[in-house]
Design a protein around this motif. Sequence first.
Motif, PDB file in Angstrom:
ATOM      1  N   PHE A  20       0.834  -1.208   0.000  1.00 25.27           N
ATOM      2  CA  PHE A  20       0.000   0.000   0.000  1.00 25.27           C
ATOM      3  C   PHE A  20       0.866   1.255   0.000  1.00 25.27           C
ATOM      4  CE2 PHE A  20      -2.799   3.165   2.029  1.00 25.27           C
ATOM      5  CZ  PHE A  20      -3.935   3.017   1.254  1.00 25.27           C
ATOM      6  N   PHE A  21       1.854   1.248   0.877  1.00 23.57           N
ATOM      7  CA  PHE A  21       2.766   2.393   0.939  1.00 23.57           C
ATOM      8  C   PHE A  21       3.438   2.631  -0.420  1.00 23.57           C
ATOM      9  CE2 PHE A  21       6.697   4.558   1.548  1.00 23.57           C
ATOM     10  CZ  PHE A  21       6.507   5.432   2.599  1.00 23.57           C
ATOM     11  N   THR A  22       3.926   1.544  -1.003  1.00 19.90           N
ATOM     12  CA  THR A  22       4.616   1.662  -2.291  1.00 19.90           C
ATOM     13  C   THR A  22       3.713   2.274  -3.355  1.00 19.90           C
ATOM     14  OG1 THR A  22       5.972  -0.269  -1.770  1.00 19.90           O
ATOM     15  CG2 THR A  22       5.829   0.392  -4.086  1.00 19.90           C
ATOM     16  N   VAL A  23       2.462   1.817  -3.374  1.00 22.02           N
ATOM     17  CA  VAL A  23       1.529   2.317  -4.389  1.00 22.02           C
ATOM     18  C   VAL A  23       1.263   3.813  -4.192  1.00 22.02           C
ATOM     19  CG1 VAL A  23      -0.843   2.163  -5.213  1.00 22.02           C
ATOM     20  CG2 VAL A  23       0.457   0.088  -4.791  1.00 22.02           C
ATOM     21  N   VAL A  24       1.059   4.208  -2.941  1.00 21.75           N
ATOM     22  CA  VAL A  24       0.782   5.622  -2.682  1.00 21.75           C
ATOM     23  C   VAL A  24       1.998   6.473  -3.026  1.00 21.75           C
ATOM     24  CG1 VAL A  24       0.205   7.318  -0.917  1.00 21.75           C
ATOM     25  CG2 VAL A  24      -0.916   5.089  -0.902  1.00 21.75           C
ATOM     26  N   ALA A  25       3.171   5.983  -2.640  1.00 24.20           N
ATOM     27  CA  ALA A  25       4.384   6.794  -2.829  1.00 24.20           C
ATOM     28  C   ALA A  25       4.781   6.880  -4.298  1.00 24.20           C
ATOM     29  CB  ALA A  25       5.537   6.188  -2.009  1.00 24.20           C
ATOM     30  N   ARG A  26       4.372   5.887  -5.095  1.00 20.14           N
ATOM     31  CA  ARG A  26       4.843   5.817  -6.479  1.00 20.14           C
ATOM     32  C   ARG A  26       4.569   7.098  -7.254  1.00 20.14           C
ATOM     33  NH1 ARG A  26       2.691   1.761 -11.157  1.00 20.14           N
ATOM     34  NH2 ARG A  26       0.742   2.113 -10.024  1.00 20.14           N
ATOM     35  N   ARG A  27       3.363   7.643  -7.119  1.00 18.42           N
ATOM     36  CA  ARG A  27       3.011   8.830  -7.895  1.00 18.42           C
ATOM     37  C   ARG A  27       3.073  10.114  -7.082  1.00 18.42           C
ATOM     38  NH1 ARG A  27       0.991   6.347 -12.438  1.00 18.42           N
ATOM     39  NH2 ARG A  27      -0.148   4.417 -12.046  1.00 18.42           N
ATOM     40  N   ALA A  28       3.360   9.993  -5.789  1.00 20.25           N
ATOM     41  CA  ALA A  28       3.336  11.189  -4.943  1.00 20.25           C
ATOM     42  C   ALA A  28       4.384  12.199  -5.389  1.00 20.25           C
ATOM     43  CB  ALA A  28       3.557  10.804  -3.479  1.00 20.25           C
ATOM     44  N   GLY A  29       5.552  11.716  -5.775  1.00 15.05           N
ATOM     45  CA  GLY A  29       6.609  12.623  -6.198  1.00 15.05           C
ATOM     46  C   GLY A  29       6.228  13.400  -7.439  1.00 15.05           C
ATOM     47  N   VAL A  30       5.645  12.723  -8.409  1.00  5.66           N
ATOM     48  CA  VAL A  30       5.218  13.390  -9.640  1.00  5.66           C
ATOM     49  C   VAL A  30       4.198  14.476  -9.336  1.00  5.66           C
ATOM     50  CG1 VAL A  30       4.076  13.058 -11.859  1.00  5.66           C
ATOM     51  CG2 VAL A  30       5.682  11.334 -11.015  1.00  5.66           C
ATOM     52  N   LEU A  31       3.215  14.118  -8.509  1.00  3.80           N
ATOM     53  CA  LEU A  31       2.189  15.099  -8.152  1.00  3.80           C
ATOM     54  C   LEU A  31       2.813  16.311  -7.467  1.00  3.80           C
ATOM     55  CD1 LEU A  31      -0.740  16.012  -7.773  1.00  3.80           C
ATOM     56  CD2 LEU A  31      -0.863  14.564  -5.732  1.00  3.80           C
ATOM     57  N   ALA A  32       3.706  16.052  -6.525  1.00  2.00           N
ATOM     58  CA  ALA A  32       4.342  17.158  -5.802  1.00  2.00           C
ATOM     59  C   ALA A  32       5.146  18.049  -6.757  1.00  2.00           C
ATOM     60  CB  ALA A  32       5.244  16.606  -4.701  1.00  2.00           C
ATOM     61  N   GLU A  33       5.864  17.421  -7.674  1.00  2.19           N
ATOM     62  CA  GLU A  33       6.650  18.212  -8.627  1.00  2.19           C
ATOM     63  C   GLU A  33       5.761  19.114  -9.477  1.00  2.19           C
ATOM     64  OE1 GLU A  33       8.990  15.519 -10.941  1.00  2.19           O
ATOM     65  OE2 GLU A  33      10.080  14.778  -9.180  1.00  2.19           O
ATOM     66  N   HIS A  34       4.680  18.562  -9.958  1.00  2.00           N
ATOM     67  CA  HIS A  34       3.758  19.368 -10.768  1.00  2.00           C
ATOM     68  C   HIS A  34       3.236  20.563  -9.989  1.00  2.00           C
ATOM     69  CE1 HIS A  34       2.648  16.770 -14.442  1.00  2.00           C
ATOM     70  NE2 HIS A  34       3.745  16.251 -13.917  1.00  2.00           N
ATOM     71  N   ARG A  35       2.877  20.294  -8.732  1.00  2.00           N
ATOM     72  CA  ARG A  35       2.318  21.375  -7.927  1.00  2.00           C
ATOM     73  C   ARG A  35       3.368  22.450  -7.642  1.00  2.00           C
ATOM     74  NH1 ARG A  35      -1.363  17.728  -3.730  1.00  2.00           N
ATOM     75  NH2 ARG A  35      -3.373  18.266  -4.650  1.00  2.00           N
ATOM     76  N   LEU A  36       4.553  22.022  -7.247  1.00  2.00           N
ATOM     77  CA  LEU A  36       5.588  23.006  -6.909  1.00  2.00           C
ATOM     78  C   LEU A  36       6.054  23.758  -8.154  1.00  2.00           C
ATOM     79  CD1 LEU A  36       7.572  20.866  -4.318  1.00  2.00           C
ATOM     80  CD2 LEU A  36       5.977  22.755  -3.885  1.00  2.00           C
ATOM     81  N   ALA A  37       6.112  23.061  -9.290  1.00  2.00           N
ATOM     82  CA  ALA A  37       6.483  23.739 -10.528  1.00  2.00           C
ATOM     83  C   ALA A  37       5.444  24.787 -10.895  1.00  2.00           C
ATOM     84  CB  ALA A  37       6.630  22.719 -11.657  1.00  2.00           C
ATOM     85  N   ALA A  38       4.174  24.435 -10.739  1.00  2.00           N
ATOM     86  CA  ALA A  38       3.113  25.395 -11.041  1.00  2.00           C
ATOM     87  C   ALA A  38       3.208  26.601 -10.116  1.00  2.00           C
ATOM     88  CB  ALA A  38       1.748  24.726 -10.893  1.00  2.00           C
TER      89      ALA A  38
END
Lengths: 219, 219
Positions: free
Chosen positions: B68-86
């Motif tokens: 479960f942790f792995t699945v949640v963490a897998r895309r968390a970085g991408v989402l965070a990058e998009h948000r911080l870049a925006a």
Amino acid sequence: MIEKPKEKQRQRAPSQRSLATRERILDAAEQLFSEHGFDGASIRDIASKAGVQGALVNHHGGSKEDLFFTVVARRAGVLAEHRLAALEARKTEDEADLRGILSAFIGPFLELTTHSGPQWRAYGRLIAHVSADERWRPISEVCFDPTAQVFTSELSRVLPGASPRQIGAGFVFMVSAILSLSTSTWRIGDLSGSADTDDLMQTLLDYCEAGFRAIGSPG
Amino acid sequence: MIEKPKEKQRQRAPSQRSLATRERILDAAEQLFSEHGFDGASIRDIASKAGVQGALVNHHGGSKEDLFFTVVARRAGVLAEHRLAALEARKTEDEADLRGILSAFIGPFLELTTHSGPQWRAYGRLIAHVSADERWRPISEVCFDPTAQVFTSELSRVLPGASPRQIGAGFVFMVSAILSLSTSTWRIGDLSGSADTDDLMQTLLDYCEAGFRAIGSPG
DNA sequence: GTCTATAATGAGATAGAC
DNA sequence: GTCTATCTCATTATAGAC
């Protein structure tokens, strides 16, 4: 399944002790369902918390899904009555403006779930589970949709500039924000004192009222 | 338990086929966890959906909680990058006002979860589970809190009249409203066309912006 | 109505061959 | 890395004595 409230005809009225046991079981189920969700709470844990044998849970509550339905429905009527009564009170005092409507919806819920004991507090979290899981949609339709329709009608009346879809969206945003106070209080901080919760209720009201106004007024 | 990402030292790089299998397992887990929650999705169902044997799920994902942790963490970085870049983009263009900040937080999430395929759509619902269940607080702290702190700081900057507690409350209200679009769309109506979702995003932005302004301004 | 006992099933995880 | 087979445990639900 969740088909009906299924009110079996009983041969005679249940004894006082039986009713007390039933209440203990429902209370325990309410707490554990609210903490761990439907799948995370076991009949065994519920029986243990209620201080009875596992078989009694099935005897009083039927299947696990029936039990869940029963627990949710038990307080739904009281909550709906409080909300509708608050709404009527506002109307007779000519205070059924936007903030009055929102207060009538939010106030009773927060009053019950924060100032009426641990069972009602658990019930608030329980509603969050029901609302988040599409699996419980039939329960929502029976227990909460009637009240929701009354309030969305009122909102449409005081916000004639908003489409039904916008009203619906705003209503969902509001409900999710309300329920977040039952599930995510740890994100905001401890709510021990009453002053804090009243404070938070004002913040929530301000937030939702302004949000609805923004939706209702032309771009 | 959920202690660490636990990056074991590998003897040699995994084969391409192994990686593909692992992705299939994570995709299946993502979908089933998002639909039925952690307790409602079984390892067996996940294996079946991924088209592999049950033992492979444990082999690639470790324990169920690790998976479960792995699945949640897998895309968390991408989402965070998009948000911080925006957010950075808004800042360099002097558009880091209230609406700009909220857009940078909400926009990437809705863009990914509605226009980037079924896996990202499932991920949106998955985050709702993580956010609602206090049991996953450690995951939230690792995956989402850092980004949240950046944005709450920005909000405090543009809303100097609001206390940290009020900012926190408003942020929780906003997050719950965002996630409600992933879990309760059936309450608002079908979102088939892109026009509808963009419409809804505008409504959400209007709602949250007005809400924050009401919190941030005195009386 | 309440209890003991147990049926029947499904869960997560692992050992060991290939 | 993948599979078969299996272990161990917990689950819901019911049967039947009292």
